[in-house]
Write a protein that holds these residues in place. Structure first.
Motif, PDB file in Angstrom:
ATOM      1  N   GLU A   1      -4.198   3.285   8.925  1.00 35.41           N
ATOM      2  CA  GLU A   1      -3.694   3.994   7.744  1.00 35.41           C
ATOM      3  C   GLU A   1      -2.593   3.189   7.067  1.00 35.41           C
ATOM      4  O   GLU A   1      -2.519   3.128   5.831  1.00 35.41           O
ATOM      5  CB  GLU A   1      -3.196   5.379   8.146  1.00 35.41           C
ATOM      6  CG  GLU A   1      -2.868   6.275   6.972  1.00 35.41           C
ATOM      7  CD  GLU A   1      -2.555   7.709   7.378  1.00 35.41           C
ATOM      8  OE1 GLU A   1      -2.232   8.517   6.486  1.00 35.41           O
ATOM      9  OE2 GLU A   1      -2.628   8.016   8.594  1.00 35.41           O
ATOM     10  N   GLN A   2      -1.731   2.574   7.858  1.00 29.47           N
ATOM     11  CA  GLN A   2      -0.661   1.741   7.292  1.00 29.47           C
ATOM     12  C   GLN A   2      -1.230   0.586   6.471  1.00 29.47           C
ATOM     13  O   GLN A   2      -0.767   0.307   5.357  1.00 29.47           O
ATOM     14  CB  GLN A   2       0.214   1.185   8.420  1.00 29.47           C
ATOM     15  CG  GLN A   2       1.070   2.207   9.133  1.00 29.47           C
ATOM     16  CD  GLN A   2       1.675   1.643  10.408  1.00 29.47           C
ATOM     17  OE1 GLN A   2       1.089   0.763  11.056  1.00 29.47           O
ATOM     18  NE2 GLN A   2       2.851   2.134  10.781  1.00 29.47           N
ATOM     19  N   ALA A   3      -2.218  -0.099   7.036  1.00 31.67           N
ATOM     20  CA  ALA A   3      -2.803  -1.243   6.345  1.00 31.67           C
ATOM     21  C   ALA A   3      -3.480  -0.814   5.046  1.00 31.67           C
ATOM     22  O   ALA A   3      -3.330  -1.466   4.008  1.00 31.67           O
ATOM     23  CB  ALA A   3      -3.807  -1.948   7.260  1.00 31.67           C
ATOM     24  N   ALA A   4      -4.216   0.297   5.097  1.00 34.66           N
ATOM     25  CA  ALA A   4      -4.890   0.792   3.899  1.00 34.66           C
ATOM     26  C   ALA A   4      -3.878   1.181   2.822  1.00 34.66           C
ATOM     27  O   ALA A   4      -4.049   0.850   1.641  1.00 34.66           O
ATOM     28  CB  ALA A   4      -5.783   1.973   4.264  1.00 34.66           C
ATOM     29  N   LEU A   5      -2.828   1.874   3.225  1.00 33.67           N
ATOM     30  CA  LEU A   5      -1.810   2.286   2.264  1.00 33.67           C
ATOM     31  C   LEU A   5      -1.147   1.073   1.618  1.00 33.67           C
ATOM     32  O   LEU A   5      -0.872   1.069   0.410  1.00 33.67           O
ATOM     33  CB  LEU A   5      -0.756   3.150   2.957  1.00 33.67           C
ATOM     34  CG  LEU A   5       0.427   3.602   2.086  1.00 33.67           C
ATOM     35  CD1 LEU A   5      -0.061   4.439   0.917  1.00 33.67           C
ATOM     36  CD2 LEU A   5       1.434   4.394   2.914  1.00 33.67           C
ATOM     37  N   THR A   6      -0.907   0.027   2.399  1.00 31.20           N
ATOM     38  CA  THR A   6      -0.277  -1.180   1.858  1.00 31.20           C
ATOM     39  C   THR A   6      -1.156  -1.830   0.795  1.00 31.20           C
ATOM     40  O   THR A   6      -0.673  -2.209  -0.281  1.00 31.20           O
ATOM     41  CB  THR A   6       0.007  -2.178   2.992  1.00 31.20           C
ATOM     42  OG1 THR A   6       0.866  -1.560   3.955  1.00 31.20           O
ATOM     43  CG2 THR A   6       0.667  -3.439   2.459  1.00 31.20           C
TER      44      THR A   6
END
Length: 233
Positions: free
Chosen positions: A28-33
């Motif tokens: 989720e962190q990578a996608a949000l970034t």
């Protein structure tokens, strides 16, 4: 001016059998970034990642969330330091990760206990002689290849306006050390503060990569938009 975004991978699977994969939070962190950068018009012309699964998967998740179909250039010099070897050299009984995981399960705060072990092991690695046979890669060699990765990306991406590079805390800290002239102690301290999926920005004139400079370090405002997404381990 061109911009290189050094992006730390999302949270790894600390509690799983394979550390080198993203946790659900890490994905989720990578996608949000990726989505956050694209929404601000910071769309890359070139994307790099190290060889590690958590780095490659972070790149893919970010590009998918950004709606981009771009190839990921694999750059081994962006790989993280060999934490397993570094810990084993400091404490041989932890040479088998299964033993370390079992010990961590007995600790009241496993993540804090791991951090204490890792800090001690890293300190010993930095203090070791460059030819210390216990280590597969010395600290000076790690520094040199991290800087090599930076120089290659600047050289090969001179015609690009925006560049994304998915790597880990160690190479980001070593690159910052090179550009800011920090000593080893400050570099190690910086590495502990780098959040998962944080962004460190480097600017350089397209015609003069040797004039690269840091604009921001460890940017994670995008992760604070949703509770629970700001992590360090």
């Amino acid at each position: 001016m061109a911009t290189l975004h050094l992006i730390r991978h999302g949270q790894a699977n600390f509690s799983g059998e394979d550390y080198d994969e993203l946790s659900p939070i890490g994905k989720e962190q990578a996608a949000l970034t990726g989505a956050w950068l694209a929404q601000r018009g910071l769309v890359p012309q070139r994307v790099y990642a190290g060889t590690l699964c958590r780095q490659q998967d972070s790149a893919r998740a970010a590009l998918q969330a950004a709606g981009l179909d771009l190839p990921v250039v694999t750059l081994p010099e962006l790989d993280e330091l060999d934490h397993q070897n570094i810990i084993a050299a400091w404490k041989p009984e932890f040479a088998e990760m299964a033993v370390l995981r079992q010990w961590l399960r007995t600790q009241e705060q496993p993540r804090r206990a791991f951090q204490q072990v890792f800090e001690a092991a890293m300190g010993a690695w930095l203090a070791a002689a460059p030819d210390d046979a216990r280590y597969r890669e010395s600290w000076p060699r790690f520094q040199a290849r991290s800087v090599q990765a930076l120089q290659q990306m600047l050289r090969d991406s001179s015609g690009c306006g925006q560049v994304w590079a998915f790597t880990s805390g160690g190479p980001i800290a070593a690159i910052c050390q090179h550009l800011l002239g920090m000593d080893n102690a400050r570099t190690l301290g910086l590495s502990w503060t780098l959040a998962n999926a944080s962004i460190t920005r480097i600017l350089w004139p397209a015609s003069a990569p040797e004039r690269a400079s840091i604009q921001t370090v460890n940017g994670f405002a995008h992760l604070e938009e949703k509770p629970g997404l700001l992590t360090w381990r």
